[in-house]
Each structure stands twice: as C-alpha cells, then as structure tokens.
Design an enzyme around this catalytic site. Structure first.
Site, short mmCIF file in Angstrom:
data_model
loop_
_atom_site.label_atom_id
_atom_site.label_comp_id
_atom_site.label_asym_id
_atom_site.label_seq_id
_atom_site.Cartn_x
_atom_site.Cartn_y
_atom_site.Cartn_z
N PHE A 69 2.02 8.41 -1.58
CA PHE A 69 1.44 7.16 -0.89
C PHE A 69 0.01 6.75 -1.30
CE2 PHE A 69 5.00 7.75 2.47
CZ PHE A 69 6.19 7.26 1.65
N TRP A 83 0.95 -1.17 -0.15
CA TRP A 83 0.09 0.03 0.00
C TRP A 83 0.79 1.49 -0.06
CZ3 TRP A 83 -0.45 4.09 3.10
CH2 TRP A 83 -1.50 4.96 3.12
N HIS A 84 1.77 1.31 0.76
CA HIS A 84 2.74 2.37 0.81
C HIS A 84 3.62 2.87 -0.40
CE1 HIS A 84 2.34 2.23 5.17
NE2 HIS A 84 2.61 3.59 5.21
N GLY A 85 3.93 1.71 -1.44
CA GLY A 85 4.68 2.09 -2.38
C GLY A 85 4.73 0.93 -3.29
#
Length: 470
Positions: free
Chosen positions: A470, A331-333
C-alpha cells in the site's frame, strides 16, 4: 530487507546499533546521524537499489520546498520569488508529491479504466511500486503543510533526511509529523545507550515478531487458498476464509507496528502509537480511532478539517466524510474494490453519526458483534483482487454453495486457532498496555525467550508485510 528475516535480526540491526552508539560515545554526534541515514538508505536499497534515486529526489525536492516556505515573507504571503505566493509554492509541492505517487501507484489503474471506457488498447506499463512510497510521500506532504503554517522549527538537512528515511518506519509507517520527531533526533540525551529503552524495545519487538511470523502467517495460507485458488466456497469455508484474512491482516499490521516501535526504542526514539486493539471497537468510528492511527490523524488534519470538519452543516459533514474515506481507499490501492471498501466505511460512519443524533444506544455486546462482522465482511473487498473474488466469498458466507459441515472436522485446528485469536484480540492487553506496565523480571525473560525462539523457528517461511503493498 524485512524485519522478520535473519539478516535483519542478526546482522543489520545489531551492527547498526553498535556503530551508531560507538560514534556517539566518541562524541561524533553528526557522524552518527549521517551513519543512521546511510544505514536507512542501505536498508531501503536492499529490496531494489534502482529506487534509491527516487527517494533521494523526493527528499531533496521537499526539503527545498519546505525551506522556501519557511523563508517566505509572512506579511504579504510571498515567497523568495515575489511572482509566487506562499500558497502557490505549497500547492506546487503537494501537487508534485501526488503526481509522483500517482505515476507509480495508479498509472495502470487509470490506463485500464481509460481503455474500458473509450475502447482503446493502450498497453499497461506494469510499473513496480516502490516500497514505502505512500508513507514517505504522505510524511513529506505533512511536512510541507506544517512548514506553510510556520509550525516547522528546524531545517537541518541531515536530520530531515533521518526524519524521512528512519528505517523503523520507512516502509509501512507510522506516518510521522516533523515536530514530533525532530526534537528527539536533536536531543543529545538520546545519543547514549538507555538500558530501559533497550529492554522495552526488545520486549515489544519480540511480541511483534511473534504476531507476524506465528499468528499472521499461519492464517495467510488458508486466506490465500480461499480468495485466490478455490472456485467456490461453502458456508464454513467462506467464514474460515474471511476470518483468516481478518486476523492475518490484523496481526500482520499490528506486528509491524510493534516491531517498528521496538526497533526505534533501541535508538531512544519514540514513534507514535499506530495500532490500539481495533477489534475491541464497538462502532466503526471507534475502529478508525484505533486502526492505522497515524493515517487517520493525517486524513483528519490535512483533509477532513480543511474541508470544514464538524464546523459545517450536517449534510456537509457527511460529504466531507465521504471524500475523506474515498481518498483513504484510493491511498490503500489502485482498484475499485478499495474504493468500494472505503465507501462502505464512509456510509457506516454516516449511519453511526445519525444513530447518535437520535441518541439510540445498543447493548455493548450487540454493538460489538455488529461492528466486528461489518469489519470482517468489508475486509473481503479490501483483500479480493476483483469483485468476482469478493462475490465468491460473499456467496459462501450466506450459504449459497452449501453448508459444508464436514469442513468443521477437516479444519478443526484452524477453527480452534481462530477462536483463540479472537479471544486474545478482544480480552488481552495490547502491546502498548503491556509495555507501560513492563517489568524486566525473570518471568518476562522466560516469556520473551520462548516467544523469540518460536518466532525464529517460523522464520523459515519469510513473507512480506501486507502493508508493503500500500
């Protein structure tokens, strides 16, 4: 449009505030909400109007799916069309949301790895990531799941649009629950100016602004130079680089969270707390109770618990934790460094659980030192553009490129700044604690005026919030 910009602070925010409450004063409550939706969409479009149709499509699609779920017959679990079960409608809605997110956020990542594995040469698409897509997607997935569980009590389209687009949280959170926001938008008492909320909102907004433009952005240049520019880092440079990013990220995200809460309070809306002094944590599990709290809540409620949570065997718990954290990393990257960062945290959580099963206790100070250094080191993978950059910093941390003692004299002001920031992060009250004991006295006014004046001076170096990526 950025919270930390002249146009937002001196034009967009006061104009929106004035017109919203003017409409409410005249009893035009429906129009005031429509105006706030329009203002939020204008705020979103300021960055790139080309993505306005995207968020509108997402909103209307999820609203239709949500209302369909609400009208489904509960006894036989069938939807409006008896050929589709209620569960299948939910799966379809969640799948479409994830597909949209995957296309914009992960297309190049998938293509790059596909080319690497199969030796193909498919050109990368270089798709620009729409701001806030991760946040408004997760917010609406939570809405669909809640609708499936019959926990959504209202389906007014305008209020739903306001719930998704409400500009204080739209670009970088917090991730909201429908049930915690809709009653606030519906409550007519929130339609009138509340001086207490205004003073508290200005108070926490100013603190957040200072955190971002004075503290976070001051560390940004050194962190960028160490990660992205220098080819090698000595021992002192590597530690200064990693710590600079550790505090840049902390005060950047903490600053945004404070500003979002403060702005929402001006309109009598209370956003959930998203940040609670995570660097005070003495173990990794406690850190995740304090860092990006609404994301942790989402992952717990919609991934970890449905997988079985703590109500399964110990080995299954470890697997569930691993899956949850890997999804958090993705999810963050779109990058293997994010996945590796998440894996390290998953393993740390597992180790923490095993440690507690044996009832082994460490001195608080020792436990905090281990935790803080673990967080600091793992942030290296979170920040690095690739593993080579991460290894470069790690080699410096262990002194493979020399000590660089002369750097202490060259960067004495940075070292002092990092030390003072560390003390503030550990011992000072956080913004939520301060606002709970808030008093609008003369000292507070002077203090806020000083912080605001300094912050405005620093606005000449406007920069985006890190979580926008993000």
């Amino acid at each position: 449009m950025l919270f930390n910009s002249y146009e937002f602070i001196f034009f967009f925010l006061p104009i929106t505030f004035y017109i919203y409450f003017l409409l409410n004063k005249k009893g035009l409550y429906s129009y005031s909400r429509i105006f706030l939706v329009f203002s939020s969409l204008f705020f979103y479009s300021w960055w790139n109007v080309i993505y306005l149709p995207l968020i509108l499509f997402s909103i209307f699609f999820n609203y239709i799916i949500g209302t369909t779920l609400s009208k489904s017959h509960e006894k036989n679990k069938t939807g409006l069309n008896k050929n589709f079960t209620k569960k299948s409608i939910l799966i379809f809605g969640v799948f479409c949301n994830l597909l949209l997110l995957a296309y914009f956020k992960y297309t190049d990542f998938f293509l790059e790895n596909f080319n690497g594995i199969f030796g193909s040469n498919i050109p990368l698409q270089h798709i620009i990531l729409p701001l806030g897509i991760s946040f408004f997607t997760f917010t609406q997935i939570a809405f669909l799941v809640d609708a499936y569980k019959n926990e959504v009590k209202e389906y007014d389209l305008v209020r739903y649009m306001l719930f998704v687009t409400y500009f204080p949280h739209l670009l970088a959170g917090p991730i909201l629950h429908h049930k915690e926001m809709m009653p606030q938008f519906k409550d007519k008492l929130n339609s009138y100016i509340n001086l207490e909320n205004i003073t508290k909102g200005i108070f926490i907004f100013t603190i957040g602004l200072f955190k971002k433009v004075v503290i976070a952005d001051s560390f940004a240049s050194y962190a960028t130079n160490g990660f992205d520019v220098q080819e090698k880092l000595n021992f002192i440079e590597a530690w200064l680089t990693s710590l600079s990013y550790t505090f840049q990220l902390y005060y950047d995200f903490s600053g945004y969270s404070d500003m979002a809460i403060g702005i929402a309070l001006l309109f009598n809306i209370k956003l959930p707390v998203n940040f609670n002094s995570p660097y005070k944590a003495s173990n990794v599990q406690d850190f995740w109770r304090r860092w990006h709290m609404t994301l942790s809540r989402f992952l717990r409620d919609y991934i970890y618990i449905p997988l079985g949570g703590n109500k399964v065997s110990e080995v299954s718990i470890y697997i569930n934790l691993l899956i949850t954290f890997l999804l958090a990393g993705i999810w963050h990257g779109a990058g293997w460094t994010f996945i590796f960062w998440a894996l390290l945290h998953a393993l740390a959580i597992v180790c923490n659980r095993i440690w507690r099963r044996f009832n082994i206790k460490l001195n608080y100070v020792i436990s905090w030192i281990i935790t803080f250094n673990f967080i600091n080191i793992t942030w290296i993978f979170f920040r690095a553009k690739n593993f080579d950059d991460a290894i470069k910093v790690l080699e410096g941390l262990v002194g493979l490129n020399g000590l660089g003692l002369e750097t202490i004299l060259l960067e004495k002001f940075l070292i002092i700044g990092l030390f003072l920031t560390l003390l503030i992060s550990i011992f000072a009250k956080n913004s939520i604690e301060l606002i709970n004991n808030f008093k609008a006295d003369f000292k507070t006014v002077v203090f806020l005026s000083l912080l605001f004046s300094i912050s405005i001076i620093f606005l000449t170096r406007v920069s985006e919030f890190l979580y926008f990526d993000f």
